[in-house]
Write an enzyme that holds these catalytic residues in place. Structure first.
Site, short mmCIF file in Angstrom:
data_model
loop_
_atom_site.label_atom_id
_atom_site.label_comp_id
_atom_site.label_asym_id
_atom_site.label_seq_id
_atom_site.Cartn_x
_atom_site.Cartn_y
_atom_site.Cartn_z
N GLN A 316 -5.21 1.46 2.55
CA GLN A 316 -3.76 1.43 3.73
C GLN A 316 -3.51 2.59 3.39
O GLN A 316 -2.75 3.12 4.75
CB GLN A 316 -3.52 0.48 2.68
CG GLN A 316 -2.06 0.35 3.56
CD GLN A 316 -2.10 0.32 5.02
OE1 GLN A 316 -2.41 -0.93 5.04
NE2 GLN A 316 -1.54 1.19 5.81
N GLU A 317 -3.07 3.39 2.29
CA GLU A 317 -2.63 4.89 2.20
C GLU A 317 -3.37 6.05 3.40
O GLU A 317 -3.18 6.80 3.89
CB GLU A 317 -2.64 5.21 1.12
CG GLU A 317 -1.52 4.19 0.83
CD GLU A 317 -0.17 4.29 0.78
OE1 GLU A 317 -0.15 6.01 1.22
OE2 GLU A 317 0.52 4.46 0.04
N SER A 318 -4.84 5.96 3.22
CA SER A 318 -5.30 6.59 3.66
C SER A 318 -6.70 6.30 4.53
O SER A 318 -7.34 7.55 5.21
CB SER A 318 -5.69 8.25 2.80
OG SER A 318 -6.90 7.51 1.68
N TYR A 443 2.77 -3.18 4.72
CA TYR A 443 2.36 -2.83 3.90
C TYR A 443 1.96 -3.86 3.53
O TYR A 443 -0.10 -3.74 2.91
CB TYR A 443 2.83 -1.52 3.30
CG TYR A 443 2.87 -0.04 2.44
CD1 TYR A 443 1.45 0.29 2.45
CD2 TYR A 443 2.56 -0.72 1.03
CE1 TYR A 443 1.21 1.48 1.50
CE2 TYR A 443 2.23 -0.30 -0.26
CZ TYR A 443 1.21 1.10 0.38
OH TYR A 443 1.15 2.11 -0.50
#
Length: 488
Positions: A316-318, A443
């Protein structure tokens, strides 16, 4: 005789004019003057500059790594340019920003449009162009042209500049009407469209791009009128020194590319929270995860998390990219902010091992710092939400949850309150102010979906091995045709 009288009269007039001019010349040095740089000199003497601004996603808010926002970065850099510190007065709407500039100074920065009727303030050179956009509630069909707006309940913000496009349209469609509010903000306007209070609204295009994921029932319509210029406002009557300094600063940023870079950072990326479909996820799973899997497993052993959960957070972040840099400057596989990296002892955020280890320990620290009354999955989901939005905003949402009669220890209740941090009515009562509260909700939801897919892949892979088979090509995966769709 009349000629002599007339000549005598002219002589007296010349004498009086001469005496008047001499008097002016004598008194001129004592007449009050506004020094060219009085305002600027005053700011430098007190060693800070006050910005009259707003708590909004496009201007200023407390984000994941502290104060952030497009205009906040410009304001902060301008203060550094002047060699002073920045003081913010952020409890404004557009109309009150201009009033505060007139009465208090020093300057106003709040997505202010360049309007011709504000003769009592100075405007800087344009910063960016703002294009009015019509948005409408999903389910309303046939909203394709200006004529389709007649009879609809339309809202916009007063003094924001968007009403100019509606007034221009009204010249051709006399029956067109709309409501203006100086109490709402863009997020609250979109809430009214989503909920059916309004049929449509006129906001700016860049505002919708920043907020569209939080309002899935609001559709993009069409552009309206000509673009307006975003500017800063300064008070008149105190010299031109500060205005010239602001214009020089903005021109420098435009010429050296800094302004374009900031525009791209804040308004050029609107897909950070998009849920990536199964096929795209599986492509990355096959191509990228193998190089990080052992690092996630080691971090899981050190922190007590399921390695697949940490991998889902990293995706999800990168998207499992060690070189990733977000629009707000966080970087690495786990997208650590600079303060968080320092707190976790990470000196190179682009080093995958350090990033994954630091991100896992930071998530563990957030989970450990939550009140003991939060248990089970609720505790995990709130820790993940805090990883995204910060503990302060999470606590603000828990407080709102209590006020609404919900349970602040249940994620299901808190996730309903988080988006309210985008509404002035609610965030004005909180300690940490505005937050993009819809973001941690999406998120956490996305991470749960990625985790479900990783769980399914691992479970199916184990079954294949138990049957004496191997995954295609020796990868971590099964052929993606065997993976059930989780996109809905």
């Amino acid at each position: 005789m009349p000629t002599l009288i007339y000549a005598h009269f002219l002589a007296h007039i010349r004498l009086y004019l001469t005496l008047f001019i001499i008097t002016l010349l004598i008194l001129a040095p004592t007449l009050p003057k506004v020094p060219h740089g009085e305002h600027l000199t005053h700011i430098q003497a007190k060693d800070f500059i006050t910005a009259q601004t707003r708590n909004t996603p496009t201007t200023y808010y407390e984000g994941r790594q502290g104060p952030t926002g497009f205009e906040y970065e410009l304001m902060h850099q301008f203060a550094e340019y002047l060699g002073v510190s920045l003081n913010l007065n952020a409890k404004h709407h557009p109309e009150s920003v201009l009033s505060a500039v007139r009465e208090q100074g020093d300057f106003g920065a709040a997505a202010l449009p360049l309007l011709p009727d504000a003769s009592d303030v100075h405007y800087t050179r344009p910063i960016i162009q703002m294009q009015p956009l019509l948005v409408y509630r999903r389910g309303l069909h046939g909203i394709k042209a200006p004529s389709d707006l007649v009879g609809l309940e339309i809202g916009t913000l007063s003094q924001a500049g968007t009403s100019e496009a509606l007034r221009e349209l009204q010249r051709d469609y006399a029956d067109l009407s709309w409501k203006e509010s100086h109490e709402l903000d863009v997020d609250e306007l979109l809430v009214q469209v989503e909920s059916g209070v309004l049929d449509a609204a006129v906001i700016f295009d860049h505002q919708f791009r920043l907020n569209r994921l939080f309002f899935p029932n609001v559709e993009r319509g069409f552009l309206m009128g000509d673009p307006l210029s975003m500017v800063w406002a300064l008070p008149r009557g105190r010299g031109l020194g500060l205005l010239e300094a602001a214009n020089d600063f903005l021109q420098t940023l435009q010429e050296n590319g800094t302004l374009d870079h900031l525009v791209n950072r804040y308004f050029g990326h609107d897909d950070y929270l998009e849920y990536v479909g199964t096929r795209t996820f599986l492509t990355h799973l096959d191509a990228r995860l193998p190089q990080f899997a052992d690092l996630f497993k080691q971090a899981a052993r050190d922190t007590g998390f399921d390695w697949k959960l940490l991998a889902a957070v990293g995706y999800q972040e990168s998207h499992w990219d060690a070189e990733a840099v977000s629009p707000t400057g966080v970087r690495g596989v786990m997208m650590l902010t600079h303060p968080t990296a320092s707190e976790m002892g990470v000196d190179n955020r682009r080093d995958a091992a350090q990033s994954i280890d630091g991100g896992a320990r930071y998530l563990r620290s957030l989970k450990d710092r939550l009140p003991e009354s939060i248990t089970g999955d609720d505790r995990l989901y709130m820790a993940m939400a805090a990883y995204n939005v910060g503990l302060g905003h999470l606590y603000d949402a828990r407080k709102i949850t209590e006020e609404l009669g919900g349970d602040p220890n249940r994620w299901q209740d808190v996730r309903e309150a988080l988006p309210l941090l985008q509404q002035q009515e609610w965030h004005s009562q909180t300690r940490h102010g505005y937050a993009r509260g819809g973001e941690p909700v999406i998120y956490v939801r996305n991470i749960r979906r990625y985790y479900e897919m990783l769980e399914y892949v691992e479970h199916s892979r184990q079954q294949f091995f138990q049957l004496g088979q191997t995954a295609t090509g020796g990868s971590l995966l099964l052929p993606f045709e065997l993976i059930p769709p989780l996109d809905q």
